[in-house]
Scaffold this motif. Structure first.
Motif, PDB file in Angstrom:
ATOM      1  N   SER A 189       7.428   8.087  -3.800  1.00  0.00           N
ATOM      2  CA  SER A 189       6.588   7.108  -4.487  1.00  0.00           C
ATOM      3  C   SER A 189       5.690   7.831  -5.475  1.00  0.00           C
ATOM      4  CB  SER A 189       5.736   6.315  -3.484  1.00  0.00           C
ATOM      5  OG  SER A 189       4.884   7.188  -2.748  1.00  0.00           O
ATOM      6  N   PHE A 190       5.154   7.057  -6.418  1.00  0.00           N
ATOM      7  CA  PHE A 190       4.134   7.601  -7.308  1.00  0.00           C
ATOM      8  C   PHE A 190       3.152   6.502  -7.669  1.00  0.00           C
ATOM      9  CE2 PHE A 190       7.366   6.076 -10.237  1.00  0.00           C
ATOM     10  CZ  PHE A 190       6.682   5.626 -11.364  1.00  0.00           C
ATOM     11  N   ALA A 191       1.942   6.916  -8.028  1.00  0.00           N
ATOM     12  CA  ALA A 191       0.869   5.957  -8.286  1.00  0.00           C
ATOM     13  C   ALA A 191       0.061   6.386  -9.494  1.00  0.00           C
ATOM     14  CB  ALA A 191      -0.035   5.834  -7.065  1.00  0.00           C
ATOM     15  N   PHE A 192      -0.436   5.365 -10.201  1.00  0.00           N
ATOM     16  CA  PHE A 192      -1.289   5.536 -11.374  1.00  0.00           C
ATOM     17  C   PHE A 192      -2.555   4.721 -11.175  1.00  0.00           C
ATOM     18  CE2 PHE A 192       1.827   7.113 -14.583  1.00  0.00           C
ATOM     19  CZ  PHE A 192       0.963   7.888 -15.347  1.00  0.00           C
ATOM     20  N   GLY A 193      -3.665   5.219 -11.663  1.00  0.00           N
ATOM     21  CA  GLY A 193      -4.872   4.419 -11.749  1.00  0.00           C
ATOM     22  C   GLY A 193      -5.759   4.497 -10.525  1.00  0.00           C
ATOM     23  N   PRO A 194      -7.059   4.221 -10.697  1.00  0.00           N
ATOM     24  CA  PRO A 194      -8.029   4.387  -9.609  1.00  0.00           C
ATOM     25  C   PRO A 194      -7.879   3.392  -8.472  1.00  0.00           C
ATOM     26  CG  PRO A 194      -9.068   3.377 -11.531  1.00  0.00           C
ATOM     27  CD  PRO A 194      -7.706   3.809 -11.959  1.00  0.00           C
ATOM     28  N   GLU A 195      -7.234   2.249  -8.713  1.00  0.00           N
ATOM     29  CA  GLU A 195      -7.131   1.234  -7.664  1.00  0.00           C
ATOM     30  C   GLU A 195      -5.820   1.310  -6.887  1.00  0.00           C
ATOM     31  OE1 GLU A 195      -9.622  -0.393  -6.787  1.00  0.00           O
ATOM     32  OE2 GLU A 195     -10.949  -0.182  -8.515  1.00  0.00           O
ATOM     33  N   ALA A 196      -4.940   2.215  -7.239  1.00  0.00           N
ATOM     34  CA  ALA A 196      -3.668   2.341  -6.520  1.00  0.00           C
ATOM     35  C   ALA A 196      -3.872   3.111  -5.221  1.00  0.00           C
ATOM     36  CB  ALA A 196      -2.644   3.056  -7.389  1.00  0.00           C
ATOM     37  N   PRO A 197      -3.180   2.731  -4.152  1.00  0.00           N
ATOM     38  CA  PRO A 197      -3.258   3.512  -2.913  1.00  0.00           C
ATOM     39  C   PRO A 197      -2.563   4.858  -3.082  1.00  0.00           C
ATOM     40  CG  PRO A 197      -1.613   1.780  -2.718  1.00  0.00           C
ATOM     41  CD  PRO A 197      -2.303   1.559  -4.027  1.00  0.00           C
ATOM     42  N   ALA A 198      -2.790   5.745  -2.136  1.00  0.00           N
ATOM     43  CA  ALA A 198      -2.204   7.082  -2.208  1.00  0.00           C
ATOM     44  C   ALA A 198      -0.682   6.998  -2.127  1.00  0.00           C
ATOM     45  CB  ALA A 198      -2.746   7.951  -1.084  1.00  0.00           C
ATOM     46  N   ALA A 199      -0.028   7.862  -2.896  1.00  0.00           N
ATOM     47  CA  ALA A 199       1.429   7.925  -2.934  1.00  0.00           C
ATOM     48  C   ALA A 199       1.864   9.365  -2.679  1.00  0.00           C
ATOM     49  CB  ALA A 199       1.941   7.442  -4.287  1.00  0.00           C
ATOM     50  N   VAL A 200       3.165   9.583  -2.626  1.00  0.00           N
ATOM     51  CA  VAL A 200       3.673  10.954  -2.515  1.00  0.00           C
ATOM     52  C   VAL A 200       3.279  11.752  -3.753  1.00  0.00           C
ATOM     53  CG1 VAL A 200       5.749  12.376  -2.320  1.00  0.00           C
ATOM     54  CG2 VAL A 200       5.590  10.220  -1.047  1.00  0.00           C
ATOM     55  N   ASN A 201       3.387  11.106  -4.920  1.00  0.00           N
ATOM     56  CA  ASN A 201       3.007  11.723  -6.192  1.00  0.00           C
ATOM     57  C   ASN A 201       1.872  10.902  -6.798  1.00  0.00           C
ATOM     58  OD1 ASN A 201       5.463  13.706  -6.658  1.00  0.00           O
ATOM     59  ND2 ASN A 201       6.341  11.743  -6.044  1.00  0.00           N
TER      60      ASN A 201
END
Length: 373
Positions: free
Chosen positions: A309-321
């Motif tokens: 998984s990957f995430a962008f932005g301050p409101e996204a939950p933690a991801a692998v990336n």
């Protein structure tokens, strides 16, 4: 570009040479293997790029029409624009932060992250070099003759290209050039949508031969995966109607065609002002077909190629990336524009998964400068 003109990342010129009939090029070093006892004789993934090189009688480069030195492995996020205030010697991409001619606004898109190269046929040579601050031509000949790639490519005037230096196959460790002619300036893309396309450019055999030893948990994925996204608003609230939405199928291939874009709205909340999107986040699940879109394997446990998984932005939950971004460099860019401070703008994004590493290149549209009262 005039023959004999030398351009080095270490030399930050303020007077740029003119580039006639330019094409626009962005280059990434995607070689990420670690030098160990087992592969201690493998070349360092630290490069000098030479365009139209001149060689001595022994075949050692002594000059080039363009020399771009100190090209390190790329970073996870390629921002829309160069950091003009950065004086770093080592570069994460071409043109990077070097003071060299870069692209203008083309069909509303800011191409300042692309170097200008005269259109036509060019010889590209990538030479592995020692990790030091010594300029390439000051190195002894024995340190300038380790050629990883030597190829000829044709660049068409006015076209936009992404070039990756990557490993073609784990079975022979051959390194090559991947050159993609981008199409985003020619497509009728809406300025109210955020666009994303996906590539798995991993080496042939990477997933099949990957050793799961607990050191890179959920970094390796199979050759065919599905991508789903979820949008988040303030306080990490999932946006209604945008949870676990199918985005694309990601299939390993080093063919150079442009992959289709999927999209999501810049303003997913219908009650928003449609000026400022607020703090937000985007979470992307990459899962093996047959698994549910919300699939997340355990609590940090290895999924053996079925999930990342990957995430962008301050409101996204933690991801692998987790891709670190500020309001100006995420998938939604919010800046002072016109009379609004801030105003939000959509972007065009390319996600590239390469041998366990995930990279995102973000492009932005032109926006009006601030109007100060």
């Amino acid at each position: 570009m005039a023959a004999g003109y030398m351009l080095m990342a270490a030399c930050r010129k303020s007077d740029f040479p003119e580039v006639s009939s330019p094409a626009y090029l962005r280059v990434f070093n995607c070689l990420t293997y670690n030098v160990t006892i087992e592969n201690k004789d493998a070349p360092q993934p630290f490069l000098t790029m030479l365009i139209d090189p001149q060689l001595d009688a022994a075949g050692v480069p002594v000059n080039a029409a363009l020399t771009f030195d100190f090209l390190d492995t790329r970073g996870p996020l390629a921002r829309p624009y160069p950091d003009a205030g950065n004086s770093a010697l080592w570069q994460k991409e071409f043109p990077g932060t070097a003071k060299i001619p870069v692209g203008p606004i083309v069909n509303g898109y800011d191409l300042s992250g692309y170097g200008m190269i005269t259109g036509g046929q060019h010889r590209f040579m990538f030479v592995t070099r020692p990790r030091s601050t010594d300029p390439f031509y000051s190195l002894p000949a024995s340190a300038r003759n380790k050629v990883l790639v030597d190829t000829t490519v044709s660049l068409t005037e006015g076209e936009i290209y992404t070039m990756n230096i990557l490993e073609k196959s784990v079975y022979n460790r051959k390194v090559g050039v991947y050159l993609r002619q981008e199409q985003f300036t020619k497509m009728p893309l809406s300025d109210s949508l955020v666009y994303v396309n996906y590539y798995n450019l991993s080496s042939e055999g990477y997933a099949k031969t990957f050793v799961f030893d607990g050191t890179a948990i959920n970094k390796c994925v199979k050759d065919t995966m599905n991508v789903f996204y979820t949008l988040y608003g303030t306080d990490r609230m999932q946006m209604k109607g945008f949870t676990n939405v199918f985005s694309a199928k990601m299939v390993r291939s080093q063919e150079t065609g442009v992959h289709p874009y999927s999209s999501f709205p810049l303003f997913p909340d219908p009650a928003s002002s449609h000026i400022y999107a607020g703090t937000s986040g985007q979470f992307f699940n990459i899962v093996l077909p047959g698994n549910p879109p919300e699939y997340q394997f355990g609590n940090g446990a290895e999924s053996y190629g079925t999930y990342t998984s990957f995430a962008f932005g301050p409101e996204a939950p933690a991801a692998v990336n987790n891709l670190v971004s500020d309001p100006r460099t995420g998938m939604v860019i919010s800046v002072y524009s016109g009379i609004y401070n801030p105003r939000s703008f959509a972007t065009v994004n390319t996600v590239e998964y390469i041998n366990g590493n995930l990279y995102v290149t973000t492009l932005q549209r032109r926006y009006d400068p601030p109007v100060y009262k």
